[in-house]
Each structure stands twice: as structure tokens, then as C-alpha cells.
Write a protein that holds these residues in place. Structure first.
Motif, PDB file in Angstrom:
ATOM      1  N   HIS A 177       0.805  -1.276  -0.019  1.00  0.00           N
ATOM      2  CA  HIS A 177       0.048   0.041   0.010  1.00  0.00           C
ATOM      3  C   HIS A 177       0.847   1.346   0.054  1.00  0.00           C
ATOM      4  CE1 HIS A 177       0.783  -0.852   4.218  1.00  0.00           C
ATOM      5  NE2 HIS A 177       0.777   0.534   4.448  1.00  0.00           N
ATOM      6  N   GLN A 178       2.260   1.165   0.345  1.00  0.00           N
ATOM      7  CA  GLN A 178       3.024   2.295   0.223  1.00  0.00           C
ATOM      8  C   GLN A 178       4.072   2.283  -0.764  1.00  0.00           C
ATOM      9  OE1 GLN A 178       4.823   3.509   3.782  1.00  0.00           O
ATOM     10  NE2 GLN A 178       3.845   2.252   5.352  1.00  0.00           N
ATOM     11  N   SER A 179       4.473   1.214  -1.436  1.00  0.00           N
ATOM     12  CA  SER A 179       5.385   1.336  -2.622  1.00  0.00           C
ATOM     13  C   SER A 179       5.337  -0.214  -2.952  1.00  0.00           C
ATOM     14  CB  SER A 179       6.791   1.627  -1.891  1.00  0.00           C
ATOM     15  OG  SER A 179       7.785   1.531  -3.088  1.00  0.00           O
ATOM     16  N   SER A 180       5.889  -0.148  -4.445  1.00  0.00           N
ATOM     17  CA  SER A 180       6.148  -1.608  -4.940  1.00  0.00           C
ATOM     18  C   SER A 180       7.489  -1.964  -4.764  1.00  0.00           C
ATOM     19  CB  SER A 180       6.085  -1.197  -6.429  1.00  0.00           C
ATOM     20  OG  SER A 180       6.975  -0.174  -7.063  1.00  0.00           O
ATOM     21  N   LYS A 181       8.206  -1.125  -4.084  1.00  0.00           N
ATOM     22  CA  LYS A 181       9.725  -1.783  -3.621  1.00  0.00           C
ATOM     23  C   LYS A 181       9.692  -1.909  -1.990  1.00  0.00           C
ATOM     24  CE  LYS A 181      11.834   0.678  -7.470  1.00  0.00           C
ATOM     25  NZ  LYS A 181      13.011   1.642  -7.734  1.00  0.00           N
ATOM     26  N   PRO A 182      10.431  -2.905  -1.755  1.00  0.00           N
ATOM     27  CA  PRO A 182      10.720  -3.323  -0.123  1.00  0.00           C
ATOM     28  C   PRO A 182      11.087  -1.587   0.428  1.00  0.00           C
ATOM     29  CG  PRO A 182      11.473  -5.043  -1.412  1.00  0.00           C
ATOM     30  CD  PRO A 182      11.258  -3.721  -2.412  1.00  0.00           C
ATOM     31  N   LEU A 183      10.597  -1.419   1.546  1.00  0.00           N
ATOM     32  CA  LEU A 183      10.670  -0.166   2.347  1.00  0.00           C
ATOM     33  C   LEU A 183      11.533  -0.595   3.720  1.00  0.00           C
ATOM     34  CD1 LEU A 183       7.450   1.710   1.838  1.00  0.00           C
ATOM     35  CD2 LEU A 183       9.702   1.889   0.593  1.00  0.00           C
ATOM     36  N   ARG A 184      12.202   0.213   4.237  1.00  0.00           N
ATOM     37  CA  ARG A 184      12.891   0.355   5.482  1.00  0.00           C
ATOM     38  C   ARG A 184      11.850  -0.028   6.620  1.00  0.00           C
ATOM     39  NH1 ARG A 184      17.802   2.328   7.580  1.00  0.00           N
ATOM     40  NH2 ARG A 184      18.217   3.542   5.755  1.00  0.00           N
ATOM     41  N   VAL A 185      12.280  -0.938   7.330  1.00  0.00           N
ATOM     42  CA  VAL A 185      11.306  -1.168   8.496  1.00  0.00           C
ATOM     43  C   VAL A 185      12.040  -1.605   9.764  1.00  0.00           C
ATOM     44  CG1 VAL A 185       9.295  -2.037   7.349  1.00  0.00           C
ATOM     45  CG2 VAL A 185      11.110  -3.622   8.177  1.00  0.00           C
ATOM     46  N   CYS A 186      11.883  -1.467  11.034  1.00  0.00           N
ATOM     47  CA  CYS A 186      12.496  -1.594  12.266  1.00  0.00           C
ATOM     48  C   CYS A 186      12.574  -3.203  12.585  1.00  0.00           C
ATOM     49  CB  CYS A 186      12.214  -1.030  13.556  1.00  0.00           C
ATOM     50  SG  CYS A 186      10.357  -1.523  13.976  1.00  0.00           S
ATOM     51  N   LEU A 187      13.332  -3.390  13.193  1.00  0.00           N
ATOM     52  CA  LEU A 187      13.556  -5.117  13.579  1.00  0.00           C
ATOM     53  C   LEU A 187      12.151  -5.704  14.227  1.00  0.00           C
ATOM     54  CD1 LEU A 187      17.298  -5.251  14.748  1.00  0.00           C
ATOM     55  CD2 LEU A 187      16.244  -5.617  12.399  1.00  0.00           C
ATOM     56  N   THR A 188      11.696  -4.974  14.855  1.00  0.00           N
ATOM     57  CA  THR A 188      10.277  -5.410  15.682  1.00  0.00           C
ATOM     58  C   THR A 188       9.293  -5.691  14.492  1.00  0.00           C
ATOM     59  OG1 THR A 188      11.016  -4.387  17.715  1.00  0.00           O
ATOM     60  CG2 THR A 188       8.404  -4.931  17.185  1.00  0.00           C
ATOM     61  N   CYS A 189       9.052  -4.630  13.614  1.00  0.00           N
ATOM     62  CA  CYS A 189       8.150  -4.887  12.563  1.00  0.00           C
ATOM     63  C   CYS A 189       8.631  -5.778  11.706  1.00  0.00           C
ATOM     64  CB  CYS A 189       7.908  -3.404  11.974  1.00  0.00           C
ATOM     65  SG  CYS A 189       6.969  -2.236  13.041  1.00  0.00           S
ATOM     66  N   TYR A 190       9.742  -6.012  11.359  1.00  0.00           N
ATOM     67  CA  TYR A 190      10.365  -6.934  10.442  1.00  0.00           C
ATOM     68  C   TYR A 190       9.732  -8.353  11.059  1.00  0.00           C
ATOM     69  CZ  TYR A 190      13.650  -9.822   7.897  1.00  0.00           C
ATOM     70  OH  TYR A 190      14.035 -10.762   7.187  1.00  0.00           O
ATOM     71  N   ASP A 191      10.345  -8.730  12.402  1.00  0.00           N
ATOM     72  CA  ASP A 191       9.829  -9.897  12.878  1.00  0.00           C
ATOM     73  C   ASP A 191       8.273 -10.144  12.669  1.00  0.00           C
ATOM     74  OD1 ASP A 191      12.712 -10.400  13.194  1.00  0.00           O
ATOM     75  OD2 ASP A 191      12.439  -9.636  15.415  1.00  0.00           O
ATOM     76  N   SER A 192       7.586  -9.144  13.290  1.00  0.00           N
ATOM     77  CA  SER A 192       6.071  -9.551  12.944  1.00  0.00           C
ATOM     78  C   SER A 192       5.427  -9.758  11.919  1.00  0.00           C
ATOM     79  CB  SER A 192       5.362  -8.259  13.868  1.00  0.00           C
ATOM     80  OG  SER A 192       5.573  -6.808  13.127  1.00  0.00           O
ATOM     81  N   LEU A 193       6.036  -8.775  10.696  1.00  0.00           N
ATOM     82  CA  LEU A 193       5.429  -8.971   9.444  1.00  0.00           C
ATOM     83  C   LEU A 193       5.834 -10.604   8.701  1.00  0.00           C
ATOM     84  CD1 LEU A 193       6.462  -5.376   8.006  1.00  0.00           C
ATOM     85  CD2 LEU A 193       4.188  -6.467   8.280  1.00  0.00           C
ATOM     86  N   THR A 194       7.328 -10.894   9.083  1.00  0.00           N
ATOM     87  CA  THR A 194       7.640 -12.025   8.643  1.00  0.00           C
ATOM     88  C   THR A 194       6.758 -13.179   9.245  1.00  0.00           C
ATOM     89  OG1 THR A 194       9.653 -12.083  10.032  1.00  0.00           O
ATOM     90  CG2 THR A 194       9.988 -11.406   7.844  1.00  0.00           C
ATOM     91  N   ARG A 195       6.585 -13.307  10.377  1.00  0.00           N
ATOM     92  CA  ARG A 195       5.885 -14.358  11.214  1.00  0.00           C
ATOM     93  C   ARG A 195       4.394 -14.386  10.727  1.00  0.00           C
ATOM     94  NH1 ARG A 195       8.380 -12.498  15.987  1.00  0.00           N
ATOM     95  NH2 ARG A 195       6.426 -10.868  16.541  1.00  0.00           N
ATOM     96  N   ALA A 196       3.784 -13.005  10.354  1.00  0.00           N
ATOM     97  CA  ALA A 196       2.425 -12.893   9.754  1.00  0.00           C
ATOM     98  C   ALA A 196       2.530 -13.682   8.510  1.00  0.00           C
ATOM     99  CB  ALA A 196       1.905 -11.681   9.931  1.00  0.00           C
ATOM    100  N   LYS A 197       3.576 -13.434   7.769  1.00  0.00           N
ATOM    101  CA  LYS A 197       3.548 -13.993   6.406  1.00  0.00           C
ATOM    102  C   LYS A 197       3.580 -15.409   6.498  1.00  0.00           C
ATOM    103  CE  LYS A 197       6.237 -13.852   1.972  1.00  0.00           C
ATOM    104  NZ  LYS A 197       5.211 -13.474   1.179  1.00  0.00           N
ATOM    105  N   VAL A 198       4.433 -16.133   7.268  1.00  0.00           N
ATOM    106  CA  VAL A 198       4.652 -17.438   7.599  1.00  0.00           C
ATOM    107  C   VAL A 198       3.366 -18.051   7.833  1.00  0.00           C
ATOM    108  CG1 VAL A 198       5.689 -19.163   8.774  1.00  0.00           C
ATOM    109  CG2 VAL A 198       6.954 -17.544   8.035  1.00  0.00           C
ATOM    110  N   LEU A 199       2.580 -17.521   8.794  1.00  0.00           N
ATOM    111  CA  LEU A 199       1.218 -18.144   9.142  1.00  0.00           C
ATOM    112  C   LEU A 199       0.128 -18.020   8.211  1.00  0.00           C
ATOM    113  CD1 LEU A 199       0.918 -16.481  12.873  1.00  0.00           C
ATOM    114  CD2 LEU A 199       1.327 -18.865  12.309  1.00  0.00           C
ATOM    115  N   SER A 200       0.197 -16.973   7.436  1.00  0.00           N
ATOM    116  CA  SER A 200      -0.793 -16.774   6.397  1.00  0.00           C
ATOM    117  C   SER A 200      -0.513 -17.638   4.911  1.00  0.00           C
ATOM    118  CB  SER A 200      -0.878 -15.285   5.802  1.00  0.00           C
ATOM    119  OG  SER A 200       0.211 -14.889   5.306  1.00  0.00           O
ATOM    120  N   SER A 201       0.746 -17.792   4.693  1.00  0.00           N
ATOM    121  CA  SER A 201       0.998 -18.622   3.465  1.00  0.00           C
ATOM    122  C   SER A 201       2.367 -19.663   3.777  1.00  0.00           C
ATOM    123  CB  SER A 201       1.265 -17.635   2.353  1.00  0.00           C
ATOM    124  OG  SER A 201       2.041 -18.322   1.353  1.00  0.00           O
TER     125      SER A 201
END
Length: 265
Positions: free
Chosen positions: A195-219
Motif C-alpha cells: 500500500h506504500q510502495s512497489s519496492k521493499p521499504l525500511r522497517v525496524c527489526l520489531t516490525c520486520y519480525d512481526s511481518l515475517t511471522r504473519a507471512k509465514v502463518l498466512s502462507s
């Protein structure tokens, strides 16, 4: 009410004047069906400090820019489609009063009016334009919005590790997911936020961990939407600012309606 202004000469002149104030650096604003609803100066909270910005509310977009010469010349034109906007009122906090947040999918920020009356007028007119636009288009309001960035002045140390102190050499960065101010090691990963960009954007390690965990759970499969950061990207388009007019006295915001005649300015 706005529909009555669509083909009026007064509306055409107002839009032409706004275009001329931005000069060749701005995009054309005169399109069929567009109406200038109101205009005025708001204080925008930028990453380094609060700065005066000229805002123009149309029936389908919100436009703002840096003030080079009050009511005469602006630059760094920003155009926000209203169908992507959501407003949130802010409580008064010290000398920051009469504020609200303008949320969009790609960028969210706080603005402040000179008086509570102006705040209420701005919010009411913006919300009415959004309501009318969504009703006519049949579209649904955007549900996911970008985080509001924490101002640099509110973080002398990294908000993630709580250890790294910011200096001229150790610069601040902003997480694009939560808006926190973080150091480079604590934001050395990127993640795709569609929703922000077509390219990967800078995120903090906390958000990175939560986003990757959510991705694993969903797919269980799919492309990687993250990568190691290797660039010193700009955190904001508001860093460079030649505007010195924020100390000036500005006219009150003006909103237009059908009772105005074509000979009004």
C-alpha cells in the motif's frame, strides 16, 4: 452545493490562480468537474520541526506546498487523492493545539490550524468532500494507512534498542511500518508494504519480525518480500526547506460556497 460551482467562472479563476502560484514545477489542476472548496495555511508536523504549508482543498484532491511568498508563490506541490484520506482529531498538547491527522495509504502526518474554529471547518469540509466522492464513485474507503512518523526531536536515542544515541554521523531513520525513529542497525531490513510502495521499504527489526511471522502463518510459500538494506535513503521529502514565512501572520482559511458571485476573488 459543490456541484453548483463546477462550471462557474469564479471557480475557474481560482484554480487558474493556484496553478500559477505553483508555476511550472506544479501539475495542472484544472480538470473537468473539479472545484476549489477552500484554502489556507496549516502548520504541518514534519520530521524535524513544525512548518507552515499552504493547503488547497478541492472536491477530489488535497494539495499542499511550501510557502515561498505568501499567497503568491509555492513549490514542492503534493497532491493527495481524497478517496484515500482518513482524518483523526488530535487532543491539544502544550503549544500544539487544534490539530488532526491526515492519514493516507502512502503517507500520514499531523497538521494544526490557528484556531479551533478553523480546525472544525477544515475537518468538516474535507470529510464532506470524501463522503461525496465515495458516494458518487461507489468505491469503499481505504482501510490500511501509513503510520505517522515520530518527529526527530522526540527521539535522542533509538526507539528500538534504547541504546544508540543519534549524532551527526549516526543519523536517524524511520520505520515505514510503525513510524518509530531508529538507528541504522535496528532498521537494516526491508519489507514489501504494497500500500506504500512497489519496492521493499525500511522497517525496524520489531516490525520486520512481526511481518515475517504473519507471512509465514498466512502462507507456506511465496516470494520473499524483504531484503537487507544497503542504501542511505532519504527519510522525508521535508528535510530541505527554504520557507521562512512560518513566522509571518497568515490570513484565515477561506472556504467557498454557492452564495459567492463570480466577481469575488
Amino acid at each position: 452545493m459543490v456541484d453548483r460551482l463546477v462550471n462557474s467562472e469564479a471557480n475557474a479563476r481560482r484554480i487558474q490562480l493556484v496553478e500559477s502560484c505553483f508555476g511550472s514545477s506544479g501539475q495542472p489542476l484544472a480538470v473537468p468537474g473539479r472545484v476549489l472548496v477552500g484554502e489556507g495555511v496549516l502548520t504541518k508536523m514534519c520530521r524535524k520541526r513544525a512548518k507552515a504549508r499552504q493547503f488547497f482543498l478541492f472536491n477530489d484532491i488535497l494539495v499542499y506546498g511550501n510557502i515561498l511568498m505568501n499567497r503568491k508563490k509555492y513549490n514542492k506541490q503534493h497532491i493527495i487523492p481524497l478517496e484515500a484520506v482518513k482524518l483523526e482529531s488530535l487532543e491539544d498538547d502544550g503549544h500544539f493545539r487544534n490539530g488532526w491527522v491526515i492519514r493516507t495509504a502512502t503517507k500520514s502526518f499531523a497538521v494544526y490550524a490557528a484556531t479551533n474554529t478553523e480546525k472544525q471547518e477544515w475537518m468538516a469540509h474535507i470529510n464532506k468532500c470524501i463522503e461525496d466522492l465515495l458516494r458518487k464513485s461507489g468505491k469503499k474507503a481505504v482501510e490500511e494507512h501509513a503510520a505517522v512518523w515520530v518527529p526527530d526531536s522526540e527521539a535522542s536515542i533509538c526507539m528500538h534498542c534504547k541504546k544508540c544515541q543519534f549524532t551527526v554521523l549516526n543519523r536517524r531513520h524511520h520505520c515505514r511500518k510503525c513510524g518509530a525513529v531508529v538507528c541504522s542497525p535496528c532498521s537494516n531490513k526491508r519489507y514489501l508494504l504494497p500500500h506504500q510502495s512497489s519496492k521493499p521499504l525500511r522497517v525496524c527489526l520489531t516490525c520486520y519480525d512481526s511481518l515475517t511471522r504473519a507471512k509465514v502463518l498466512s502462507s507456506n510459500s511465496g516470494e520473499n518480500s524483504f531484503s537487507k538494506d544497503s542504501s542511505g535513503e532519504d527519510d522525508s521529502d521535508d528535510d530541505e526547506d527554504t520557507n521562512r514565512s512560518q513566522q509571518e501572520t497568515h490570513d484565515e482559511a477561506k472556504f467557498y460556497n454557492i452564495s459567492e458571485h463570480d466577481d469575488n476573488k
